[in-house]
Motif scaffolding. Sequence first.
Motif, short mmCIF file in Angstrom:
data_model
loop_
_atom_site.label_atom_id
_atom_site.label_comp_id
_atom_site.label_asym_id
_atom_site.label_seq_id
_atom_site.Cartn_x
_atom_site.Cartn_y
_atom_site.Cartn_z
N CYS A 28 -10.64 -4.46 -17.82
CA CYS A 28 -9.95 -4.26 -16.55
C CYS A 28 -10.70 -3.24 -15.71
O CYS A 28 -11.48 -2.44 -16.22
CB CYS A 28 -8.52 -3.79 -16.77
SG CYS A 28 -8.38 -2.21 -17.64
N GLU A 45 -6.20 -2.24 -11.94
CA GLU A 45 -6.20 -3.18 -10.83
C GLU A 45 -5.02 -4.16 -10.95
O GLU A 45 -4.82 -4.77 -12.00
CB GLU A 45 -7.51 -3.96 -10.79
CG GLU A 45 -7.62 -4.91 -9.63
CD GLU A 45 -8.97 -5.58 -9.55
OE1 GLU A 45 -9.40 -5.89 -8.43
OE2 GLU A 45 -9.62 -5.77 -10.60
N GLY A 46 -4.23 -4.27 -9.88
CA GLY A 46 -3.10 -5.18 -9.84
C GLY A 46 -1.80 -4.60 -10.38
O GLY A 46 -0.73 -5.18 -10.21
N SER A 47 -1.87 -3.44 -11.01
CA SER A 47 -0.69 -2.82 -11.60
C SER A 47 0.13 -2.07 -10.55
O SER A 47 -0.40 -1.55 -9.58
CB SER A 47 -1.11 -1.84 -12.70
OG SER A 47 0.02 -1.17 -13.22
N ARG A 48 1.44 -1.99 -10.79
CA ARG A 48 2.32 -1.18 -9.94
C ARG A 48 2.49 0.23 -10.52
O ARG A 48 3.09 1.08 -9.89
CB ARG A 48 3.68 -1.85 -9.80
CG ARG A 48 3.56 -3.20 -9.08
CD ARG A 48 4.89 -3.86 -8.81
NE ARG A 48 5.79 -3.81 -9.95
CZ ARG A 48 7.10 -3.64 -9.85
NH1 ARG A 48 7.68 -3.50 -8.68
NH2 ARG A 48 7.86 -3.61 -10.93
N ASP A 76 3.81 -2.48 -4.22
CA ASP A 76 2.92 -3.60 -3.93
C ASP A 76 1.80 -3.78 -4.95
O ASP A 76 1.01 -4.71 -4.84
CB ASP A 76 2.29 -3.43 -2.54
CG ASP A 76 3.34 -3.40 -1.45
OD1 ASP A 76 4.34 -4.14 -1.59
OD2 ASP A 76 3.18 -2.65 -0.49
N GLY A 77 1.69 -2.90 -5.92
CA GLY A 77 0.56 -2.94 -6.84
C GLY A 77 -0.66 -2.33 -6.20
O GLY A 77 -0.75 -2.21 -4.97
N ASN A 79 -4.73 -2.48 -5.70
CA ASN A 79 -5.85 -3.41 -5.82
C ASN A 79 -7.17 -2.85 -5.32
O ASN A 79 -8.14 -3.60 -5.19
CB ASN A 79 -5.51 -4.71 -5.08
CG ASN A 79 -4.39 -5.46 -5.79
OD1 ASN A 79 -4.58 -5.92 -6.90
ND2 ASN A 79 -3.24 -5.52 -5.15
#
Length: 90
Positions: A28, A45-48, A76-77, A79
């Motif tokens: 990741c 990346e992509g996690s809230r 929104d996470g 990125n």
Amino acid sequence: PTTPTPNNPTMKKTNTIQGTYGSGKTPCRVFTLSHRSCQQWYAVEGSRNVNLSPVTLEDGQDVEEIPDIDAFTWPDGVNSEEELAAAVEA
């Protein structure tokens, strides 16, 4: 690349490292933001989930083994490095 944040061009710096998570050591990207001395906010990346760690994170880091001293959820996470900085500074 390390990038100064807009609100504090000299003290807080963002970075992207390559890490892993989970029992399968899934690769990741981990975005980091320097905070005070030797502390870093980070998010996969992509996690809230946005976490604060008392250690300096480096490439190869297993995020499951990072000690956290604070955390919050970003709706929104995250990125990018810029989104991490915006979340922490909000």
